[in-house]
Design a protein around this motif. Structure first.
Motif, PDB file in Angstrom:
ATOM      1  N   ARG A   1       0.768  -1.076   0.379  1.00 17.49           N
ATOM      2  CA  ARG A   1      -0.276  -0.112   0.100  1.00 17.49           C
ATOM      3  C   ARG A   1       0.850   1.048  -0.042  1.00 17.49           C
ATOM      4  O   ARG A   1       0.389   2.027  -0.632  1.00 17.49           O
ATOM      5  CB  ARG A   1      -0.967  -0.079   1.237  1.00 17.49           C
ATOM      6  N   SER A   2       1.932   1.140   0.761  1.00 22.43           N
ATOM      7  CA  SER A   2       2.960   2.091   0.649  1.00 22.43           C
ATOM      8  C   SER A   2       3.071   2.523  -0.645  1.00 22.43           C
ATOM      9  O   SER A   2       3.556   3.439  -1.582  1.00 22.43           O
ATOM     10  CB  SER A   2       4.165   2.554   1.978  1.00 22.43           C
ATOM     11  N   ARG A   3       4.230   1.635  -1.110  1.00 26.95           N
ATOM     12  CA  ARG A   3       4.188   1.693  -2.684  1.00 26.95           C
ATOM     13  C   ARG A   3       4.084   1.906  -3.685  1.00 26.95           C
ATOM     14  O   ARG A   3       3.882   1.738  -4.879  1.00 26.95           O
ATOM     15  CB  ARG A   3       5.363   0.660  -2.390  1.00 26.95           C
ATOM     16  N   GLN A   4       1.865   1.522  -3.441  1.00 30.97           N
ATOM     17  CA  GLN A   4       1.398   1.274  -4.355  1.00 30.97           C
ATOM     18  C   GLN A   4       1.775   0.065  -5.518  1.00 30.97           C
ATOM     19  O   GLN A   4       1.578  -0.195  -6.983  1.00 30.97           O
ATOM     20  CB  GLN A   4       0.284   2.455  -4.593  1.00 30.97           C
ATOM     21  N   THR A   5       1.734  -0.735  -5.199  1.00 30.26           N
ATOM     22  CA  THR A   5       3.029  -1.947  -6.652  1.00 30.26           C
ATOM     23  C   THR A   5       2.563  -3.534  -5.591  1.00 30.26           C
ATOM     24  O   THR A   5       3.009  -3.624  -4.799  1.00 30.26           O
ATOM     25  CB  THR A   5       3.887  -1.650  -6.991  1.00 30.26           C
ATOM     26  N   LEU A   6       2.411  -4.599  -6.781  1.00 30.66           N
ATOM     27  CA  LEU A   6       2.839  -5.494  -6.293  1.00 30.66           C
ATOM     28  C   LEU A   6       4.149  -5.677  -5.594  1.00 30.66           C
ATOM     29  O   LEU A   6       5.081  -5.534  -6.241  1.00 30.66           O
ATOM     30  CB  LEU A   6       2.844  -6.664  -7.899  1.00 30.66           C
ATOM     31  N   TRP A   7       4.291  -6.957  -4.898  1.00 29.05           N
ATOM     32  CA  TRP A   7       5.433  -6.771  -3.854  1.00 29.05           C
ATOM     33  C   TRP A   7       5.829  -8.027  -3.705  1.00 29.05           C
ATOM     34  O   TRP A   7       4.812  -8.975  -2.900  1.00 29.05           O
ATOM     35  CB  TRP A   7       5.030  -5.945  -2.682  1.00 29.05           C
ATOM     36  N   HIS A   8       6.560  -8.667  -4.249  1.00 34.35           N
ATOM     37  CA  HIS A   8       7.374 -10.499  -4.430  1.00 34.35           C
ATOM     38  C   HIS A   8       7.858  -9.878  -2.617  1.00 34.35           C
ATOM     39  O   HIS A   8       9.166  -9.956  -2.803  1.00 34.35           O
ATOM     40  CB  HIS A   8       8.026 -10.936  -5.294  1.00 34.35           C
ATOM     41  N   LYS A   9       7.633 -10.884  -1.701  1.00 30.83           N
ATOM     42  CA  LYS A   9       8.075 -10.325   0.136  1.00 30.83           C
ATOM     43  C   LYS A   9       9.257 -11.037  -0.686  1.00 30.83           C
ATOM     44  O   LYS A   9       9.909 -12.097  -0.821  1.00 30.83           O
ATOM     45  CB  LYS A   9       7.794 -10.988   0.414  1.00 30.83           C
ATOM     46  N   GLY A  10      10.487 -10.613  -0.159  1.00 27.69           N
ATOM     47  CA  GLY A  10      12.202 -10.580  -0.108  1.00 27.69           C
ATOM     48  C   GLY A  10      13.087 -10.381  -1.187  1.00 27.69           C
ATOM     49  O   GLY A  10      14.041 -11.122  -1.266  1.00 27.69           O
ATOM     50  N   ALA A  11      12.315  -9.618  -2.548  1.00 30.15           N
ATOM     51  CA  ALA A  11      13.205  -9.021  -3.600  1.00 30.15           C
ATOM     52  C   ALA A  11      14.362  -8.701  -3.509  1.00 30.15           C
ATOM     53  O   ALA A  11      14.992  -8.264  -4.177  1.00 30.15           O
ATOM     54  CB  ALA A  11      11.583  -8.938  -4.610  1.00 30.15           C
ATOM     55  N   THR A  12      13.890  -7.270  -1.865  1.00 35.52           N
ATOM     56  CA  THR A  12      14.982  -6.876  -2.273  1.00 35.52           C
ATOM     57  C   THR A  12      16.238  -7.744  -0.912  1.00 35.52           C
ATOM     58  O   THR A  12      16.787  -6.881  -0.741  1.00 35.52           O
ATOM     59  CB  THR A  12      14.377  -5.416  -1.234  1.00 35.52           C
ATOM     60  N   SER A  13      14.830  -8.043   0.515  1.00 36.74           N
ATOM     61  CA  SER A  13      15.497  -7.800   1.191  1.00 36.74           C
ATOM     62  C   SER A  13      16.938  -9.515   1.522  1.00 36.74           C
ATOM     63  O   SER A  13      17.667  -9.770   2.353  1.00 36.74           O
ATOM     64  CB  SER A  13      14.878  -8.305   2.528  1.00 36.74           C
ATOM     65  N   GLY A  14      15.485  -9.940   0.489  1.00 36.28           N
ATOM     66  CA  GLY A  14      15.945 -12.122   0.538  1.00 36.28           C
ATOM     67  C   GLY A  14      15.512 -12.546   1.393  1.00 36.28           C
ATOM     68  O   GLY A  14      15.536 -13.999   0.951  1.00 36.28           O
ATOM     69  N   LEU A  15      14.941 -11.837   2.344  1.00 37.44           N
ATOM     70  CA  LEU A  15      13.673 -13.018   2.865  1.00 37.44           C
ATOM     71  C   LEU A  15      12.521 -12.807   3.006  1.00 37.44           C
ATOM     72  O   LEU A  15      12.055 -12.668   2.813  1.00 37.44           O
ATOM     73  CB  LEU A  15      13.593 -11.920   4.399  1.00 37.44           C
ATOM     74  N   VAL A  16      12.456 -14.207   1.398  1.00 36.45           N
ATOM     75  CA  VAL A  16      11.694 -15.000   0.372  1.00 36.45           C
ATOM     76  C   VAL A  16      10.792 -15.361   1.473  1.00 36.45           C
ATOM     77  O   VAL A  16      11.010 -16.090   2.990  1.00 36.45           O
ATOM     78  CB  VAL A  16      11.800 -15.465  -0.373  1.00 36.45           C
TER      79      VAL A  16
END
Lengths: 159, 159
Positions: free
Chosen positions: B70-85
């Motif tokens: 909701r903050s970035r208003q986009t689909l978010w594949h959890k872990g794509a940035t952090s590696g914490l998939v």
């Protein structure tokens, strides 16, 4: 500080909200926040509900789960009709303080108006498939008979 | 049926939605539904997020948790940035099909952008009190350093 609810602090900084010890909850445009309720004994997610300021304050003060019923648009002391009161063992709030996690013991053991222990009684099979995947029932039987418990109260499920 | 998402059936009756085996999810006016994510190993609630149709479809198809940010208003594949998939072990849907429960295994063990394992790292003391209750930290230390993992990405917490 909120005059009507002195237990809620004003939100002043991201650091205060995320790293502090002040309860500074955030409610959405409708005055609500989502609440996850799990069984303290085994971690099963029983339901996902909503609280307004009054429901959160009452839950903290009484140690019994209060929600805001969106279908009935009123404060909802869970178990007032069904007897399935939820005793709060622990109440947690999340990083940005816009969601609550309740760990509860449930009188009668069930929390779902359909009669199951958990509202999440069906699983969705994973993987690519043609068309719609068939849900699988993860609870074998209902814990109570909803007609006996609720009588002809209107069903909260909306299409 | 939804032409763009053939895995989602149309909602036709309360009985179909509550007692049936068709996946007929309901999204709110913003096209979202809340998602509870727990650790499959011990039932700890890791986070509460949101999915839109695309996120739910991708999660089912790939077996990895996708949310709508909701903050970035986009689909978010959890872990794509952090590696914490988050690998989905089981996906459940609730009685009226407007909320999802994900049981996951987390690469790296943590899910909270502040650095804790769970977003719900603080508890609220119960009972009547004067003024605001002091939150208690239930996790003793962060699992990772958010600055190292996220660098200067904007903090999603809003006041």
């Amino acid at each position: 500080m909120n005059d009507k609810y002195p237990m809620f602090a004003a939100r002043q900084s991201v650091e205060q909200v995320e790293e502090g010890t002040e309860l500074a909850p955030k409610f959405d445009a409708d005055g609500l926040m989502p609440v996850v309720t799990t069984a303290a004994e085994d971690g099963v997610v029983l339901m996902l509900g909503y609280m307004n300021r009054e429901a959160l304050a009452k839950t903290i003060e009484t140690g019994e789960a209060h929600y805001y019923s969106r279908s009935r648009q009123t404060l909802w002391h869970k178990g007032a009709t069904s007897g399935l009161v939820q005793k709060v063992i622990e109440l947690r709030i999340d990083d940005d303080q816009d969601a609550v996690w309740l760990l509860v013991d449930v009188a009668g053991g069930a929390s779902c108006h359909v009669g199951y222990r958990s509202c999440f009684y069906r699983s969705v099979p994973l993987g690519k498939a043609e068309g719609s995947p068939a849900l699988k029932f993860e609870e074998q039987a209902k814990t109570f008979d909803p007609v006996e418990v609720y009588g002809d109260a209107p069903n909260p499920t909306k299409l």
